[in-house]
Design a protein around this motif. Structure first.
Motif, mmCIF file in Angstrom:
data_model
loop_
_atom_site.group_PDB
_atom_site.id
_atom_site.type_symbol
_atom_site.label_atom_id
_atom_site.label_comp_id
_atom_site.label_asym_id
_atom_site.label_seq_id
_atom_site.Cartn_x
_atom_site.Cartn_y
_atom_site.Cartn_z
ATOM 1 N N PRO A 109 0.820 -1.230 0.000
ATOM 2 C CA PRO A 109 0.000 0.000 0.000
ATOM 3 C C PRO A 109 0.844 1.266 0.000
ATOM 4 O O PRO A 109 0.488 2.253 -0.663
ATOM 5 C CB PRO A 109 -0.832 -0.136 1.283
ATOM 6 N N LEU A 110 1.947 1.283 0.736
ATOM 7 C CA LEU A 110 2.829 2.453 0.727
ATOM 8 C C LEU A 110 3.471 2.621 -0.645
ATOM 9 O O LEU A 110 3.501 3.732 -1.200
ATOM 10 C CB LEU A 110 3.909 2.312 1.795
ATOM 11 N N TYR A 111 3.967 1.537 -1.214
ATOM 12 C CA TYR A 111 4.600 1.623 -2.529
ATOM 13 C C TYR A 111 3.621 2.109 -3.600
ATOM 14 O O TYR A 111 4.017 2.783 -4.554
ATOM 15 C CB TYR A 111 5.175 0.262 -2.918
ATOM 16 N N ALA A 112 2.353 1.768 -3.439
ATOM 17 C CA ALA A 112 1.343 2.208 -4.413
ATOM 18 C C ALA A 112 1.129 3.714 -4.375
ATOM 19 O O ALA A 112 0.676 4.307 -5.364
ATOM 20 C CB ALA A 112 0.029 1.485 -4.160
ATOM 21 N N LEU A 113 1.455 4.362 -3.246
ATOM 22 C CA LEU A 113 1.276 5.808 -3.112
ATOM 23 C C LEU A 113 2.415 6.605 -3.732
ATOM 24 O O LEU A 113 2.266 7.801 -3.997
ATOM 25 C CB LEU A 113 1.175 6.188 -1.633
ATOM 26 N N LEU A 114 3.553 5.980 -3.968
ATOM 27 C CA LEU A 114 4.766 6.701 -4.344
ATOM 28 C C LEU A 114 4.639 7.322 -5.732
ATOM 29 O O LEU A 114 3.863 6.848 -6.574
ATOM 30 C CB LEU A 114 5.965 5.758 -4.269
ATOM 31 N N PRO A 115 5.411 8.378 -5.988
ATOM 32 C CA PRO A 115 5.232 9.145 -7.238
ATOM 33 C C PRO A 115 5.596 8.397 -8.511
ATOM 34 O O PRO A 115 5.105 8.726 -9.586
ATOM 35 C CB PRO A 115 6.147 10.366 -7.031
ATOM 36 N N HIS A 116 6.471 7.389 -8.405
ATOM 37 C CA HIS A 116 6.864 6.629 -9.586
ATOM 38 C C HIS A 116 6.566 5.145 -9.360
ATOM 39 O O HIS A 116 6.448 4.687 -8.228
ATOM 40 C CB HIS A 116 8.363 6.813 -9.873
ATOM 41 N N GLU A 117 6.482 4.417 -10.454
ATOM 42 C CA GLU A 117 6.241 2.985 -10.352
ATOM 43 C C GLU A 117 7.406 2.323 -9.612
ATOM 44 O O GLU A 117 8.574 2.608 -9.867
ATOM 45 C CB GLU A 117 6.097 2.376 -11.752
ATOM 46 N N VAL A 118 7.064 1.436 -8.671
ATOM 47 C CA VAL A 118 8.082 0.829 -7.807
ATOM 48 C C VAL A 118 8.551 -0.493 -8.398
ATOM 49 O O VAL A 118 7.749 -1.384 -8.687
ATOM 50 C CB VAL A 118 7.523 0.602 -6.380
ATOM 51 N N ASP A 119 9.865 -0.594 -8.578
ATOM 52 C CA ASP A 119 10.482 -1.854 -9.013
ATOM 53 C C ASP A 119 11.549 -2.207 -7.984
ATOM 54 O O ASP A 119 12.760 -2.105 -8.234
ATOM 55 C CB ASP A 119 11.077 -1.690 -10.410
ATOM 56 N N PHE A 120 11.103 -2.580 -6.791
ATOM 57 C CA PHE A 120 12.027 -2.839 -5.696
ATOM 58 C C PHE A 120 11.430 -3.895 -4.775
ATOM 59 O O PHE A 120 10.260 -3.795 -4.379
ATOM 60 C CB PHE A 120 12.296 -1.555 -4.913
ATOM 61 N N VAL A 121 12.216 -4.903 -4.460
ATOM 62 C CA VAL A 121 11.782 -5.972 -3.554
ATOM 63 C C VAL A 121 12.687 -5.935 -2.331
ATOM 64 O O VAL A 121 13.875 -6.293 -2.414
ATOM 65 C CB VAL A 121 11.862 -7.356 -4.239
ATOM 66 N N PRO A 122 12.186 -5.485 -1.182
ATOM 67 C CA PRO A 122 13.062 -5.360 -0.007
ATOM 68 C C PRO A 122 13.428 -6.695 0.626
ATOM 69 O O PRO A 122 14.519 -6.831 1.191
ATOM 70 C CB PRO A 122 12.230 -4.504 0.950
ATOM 71 N N TYR A 123 12.521 -7.678 0.544
ATOM 72 C CA TYR A 123 12.750 -8.927 1.253
ATOM 73 C C TYR A 123 13.388 -9.973 0.339
ATOM 74 O O TYR A 123 12.738 -10.858 -0.201
ATOM 75 C CB TYR A 123 11.432 -9.442 1.844
ATOM 76 N N THR A 124 14.684 -9.802 0.161
ATOM 77 C CA THR A 124 15.492 -10.839 -0.480
ATOM 78 C C THR A 124 16.383 -11.454 0.596
ATOM 79 O O THR A 124 16.695 -10.815 1.611
ATOM 80 C CB THR A 124 16.358 -10.256 -1.600
ATOM 81 N N ALA A 125 16.803 -12.689 0.369
ATOM 82 C CA ALA A 125 17.632 -13.376 1.368
ATOM 83 C C ALA A 125 18.911 -12.591 1.649
ATOM 84 O O ALA A 125 19.335 -12.454 2.807
ATOM 85 C CB ALA A 125 17.958 -14.784 0.878
ATOM 86 N N GLN A 126 19.516 -12.047 0.606
ATOM 87 C CA GLN A 126 20.759 -11.307 0.781
ATOM 88 C C GLN A 126 20.542 -10.046 1.610
ATOM 89 O O GLN A 126 21.313 -9.753 2.539
ATOM 90 C CB GLN A 126 21.352 -10.939 -0.580
ATOM 91 N N HIS A 127 19.495 -9.305 1.293
ATOM 92 C CA HIS A 127 19.239 -8.044 1.992
ATOM 93 C C HIS A 127 18.921 -8.294 3.462
ATOM 94 O O HIS A 127 19.451 -7.610 4.357
ATOM 95 C CB HIS A 127 18.088 -7.303 1.316
ATOM 96 N N VAL A 128 18.073 -9.261 3.744
ATOM 97 C CA VAL A 128 17.709 -9.560 5.129
ATOM 98 C C VAL A 128 18.929 -10.026 5.915
ATOM 99 O O VAL A 128 19.170 -9.591 7.055
ATOM 100 C CB VAL A 128 16.587 -10.625 5.176
ATOM 101 N N THR A 129 19.729 -10.900 5.324
ATOM 102 C CA THR A 129 20.910 -11.425 6.007
ATOM 103 C C THR A 129 21.924 -10.325 6.295
ATOM 104 O O THR A 129 22.469 -10.227 7.410
ATOM 105 C CB THR A 129 21.568 -12.523 5.159
ATOM 106 N N GLU A 130 22.178 -9.474 5.296
ATOM 107 C CA GLU A 130 23.130 -8.377 5.490
ATOM 108 C C GLU A 130 22.657 -7.432 6.593
ATOM 109 O O GLU A 130 23.441 -7.022 7.457
ATOM 110 C CB GLU A 130 23.316 -7.612 4.189
#
Length: 586
Positions: A434-455
């Motif tokens: 829902p937050l990403y849907a409000l943003l001014p540009h189309e969102v192409d970002f996935v925060p929950y990847t194994a690498q990102h969470v682990t780091e």
């Protein structure tokens, strides 16, 4: 504006009616207005509203698009949370100021031209200043005057920039600045950066916010700096200077937080740090970076308000705000501890909390733009945030040594407001769509990847280990740290010295001369030339002399507050003169 009810109208009308309402009716009204504003923003149709001509310029009262809507959405949500938190107040003055403050912030967010923006910009300054003065003690009064001095100076710079910009471009419509930077754009940028608390223009924030009322500080933590982020994103996306200033902010706030003993001043420095991420995102200027700045502003308003509400609850029930005076509160305030820690995890970017899905977007945008140093420094700043806001502050405020205090939980309305903010911090972190849907540009970002969470978890856990190993080195000390506010604090003293020593001595010399030489000369000249009754002349001369003497005595009794106002007038005059000269020169 038939298709758009401007939420500013709701808050300004609401502020006018608050003094005439009492009891339950007032409380209903305080909650109803923010709810209506939320509905107004949620149902707004993108477009331009309120276009008219004024002094030969096109004025656009409201421009509704995705960038303005994402900020307006969180502003109205925060207004409801803040009002619930302040519902226990008996006096209505802070409620009136808060409504005017929120309404002015929304006026800036929707402003389609610089003149409309300027009016609401100044409205924010005066309304928020009252939330400092309302504390009604000497420290708050001094901080309030300094706050006004700084923001009025920024307002003069903004107005000068608008005048030059309008003269050069023939239009004052508010939008992206294009072409080479000139005097006008630098003045406007400086005014925006001042409200964003970009160092060295940041000390007003950490000076004033800790001195505001318990409820006033919650509102102040949400609106002024984030409104500045909005106008920077609107006018200066992709400005390289902002990348490095924002990155420096992120580190600067964390470093100064190390020195702090005052719980709200520590949190204020982390406002500087977190706004640095947003400013850097605006400076990078890519779609992902601007999305990251907007989403992080949205998340930051909620978790920072939750942190200020938690600290405010402690101050409200104990009357203390120094970490060296607190400790052991977990025994009687477990709900406050739990709710505060949700905000602490959110600001520290723990997975499944709101900061994780917003802050990481800015960091990732720096990586995609091949800015390795920016990415590294922002990551280090995140570790420092967890160290101080997530570990040091709650440890010494709620645990550590037993201070002997056994305060109860704060009033129920405070806990409800904190619970709503905490639920949103978790909800956004778990389900960011829902937050990403409000943003001014189309969102192409996935925060929950194994690498990102682990780091992220690795960095946070090593930070926690460092806290445990070096705990004794982090003990707060009974000190007061000065930032760049040293300049105007010392400057005010220097001005007072000039007024009290050389100017006062010159006045004394003039007074002695007028009494011993000037008056005698006037009497003798009048007797020699007129040979008439000098009663009337004596009265005039003595009246003039008396006025001079009284003025001198008043000068010696000049107070700091008046000097501050005079300093503002001097600065305003200088900037205005520069603006006029620049217009004529161009």
């Amino acid at each position: 504006m038939t298709e758009f009810l401007h939420p500013t109208v709701l808050f300004l009308i609401g502020a006018v009616l608050i003094p005439v309402l009492n009891g339950l009716l007032r409380k209903i009204w305080l909650l109803l207005v923010p709810v209506l504003a939320i509905i107004s923003v949620a149902t707004a149709t993108p477009g331009d509203y309120g276009s008219l001509r004024f002094l030969g310029q096109e004025i656009l009262i409201a421009r509704v698009d995705k960038l303005s809507l994402v900020f307006a959405t969180v502003f109205t949500i925060m207004s409801l949370i803040g009002m619930i938190y302040a519902l226990h107040l008996k006096r209505g003055d802070q409620h009136v100021a808060a409504f005017a403050y929120v309404g002015s912030a929304l006026g800036v967010v929707f402003a389609g031209d610089y003149l409309t923006l300027f009016l609401f910009w100044e409205g924010m300054a005066f309304a928020s200043a009252y939330l400092i003065f309302a504390k009604r003690d000497q420290a708050a009064a001094r901080a309030g005057f300094r706050y006004l001095m700084v923001h009025l100076t920024g307002g003069v710079a903004l107005l000068a920039g608008i005048v030059i910009y309008g003269a050069a471009n023939g239009s004052v419509l508010f939008g992206p600045v294009e072409g080479a930077m000139g005097v006008a754009t630098y003045l406007i940028l400086a005014a925006f950066m001042l409200n964003a608390a970009v160092p060295p223009l940041n000390a007003w924030l950490t000076d004033a916010y800790p001195e505001a009322t318990v409820t006033g500080a919650v509102f102040m933590s949400a609106f002024t700096t984030k409104t500045a982020v909005y106008v920077l994103a609107r006018a200066f996306p992709g400005t390289e200077l902002l990348v490095w200033l924002g990155t420096a902010m992120a580190i600067y706030g964390v470093i100064y937080a190390v020195l702090e003993n005052d719980c709200r001043r520590l949190l204020a420095y982390h406002i500087v740090s977190q706004v640095g991420y947003m400013v850097a995102g605006v400076g990078i200027g890519t779609e992902m970076a601007v999305n990251g700045a907007a989403s992080h502003a949205f998340a930051h308003i909620l978790y920072k308000a939750l942190l200020f509400m938690g600290a405010g609850a402690v101050i409200y029930v104990t009357g203390r705000r120094k970490l060296t005076e607190l400790g052991g509160l977990y025994r009687t305030m477990p709900l406050t501890v739990a709710l505060y820690m949700i905000g602490a995890f959110a600001i520290s970017a723990f997975p499944f909390f709101s900061g994780f899905v917003s802050k990481s977007m800015v960091v990732a945008a720096a990586g995609y733009d091949h800015r390795a140093w920016v990415m590294l420094l922002l990551t280090l700043a995140s570790s420092g945030t967890f160290l101080h806001t997530g570990l040091k502050l709650p440890y010494y405020m709620f645990f550590a040594k037993d201070s002997g205090l056994r305060p109860p939980e704060p009033p129920r309305n405070m806990l409800i407001a904190m619970s709503i903010a905490a639920a949103l911090c978790i909800g956004i972190g778990v389900y960011p769509a829902p937050l990403y849907a409000l943003l001014p540009h189309e969102v192409d970002f996935v925060p929950y990847t194994a690498q990102h969470v682990t780091e992220s978890l690795g960095i946070l856990m090593f930070t926690a280990l460092g806290f445990v190993l070096f705990l004794k080195s982090l003990d707060p000390e009974k000190t007061i740290s000065l930032d760049t506010d040293w300049v105007y604090r010392k400057g005010a003293r220097a001005f007072m010295w000039v007024a009290d020593v050389p100017v006062a001595r010159f006045e004394q010399a003039v007074s002695r001369f007028s009494e011993t030489v000037g008056l005698r000369f006037l009497h003798r000249s009048a007797n020699a030339s007129l040979r008439a009754d000098l009663g009337g002349v004596d009265a005039v001369v003595n009246g003039v002399a008396s006025t001079i003497l009284q003025g001198g005595r008043r000068l010696r009794r000049v107070q700091t507050g008046i000097v501050s106002q005079y300093a503002v007038a001097m600065v305003a005059g200088v900037v205005a003169a520069i603006a006029v000269y620049a217009v004529v020169w161009q």
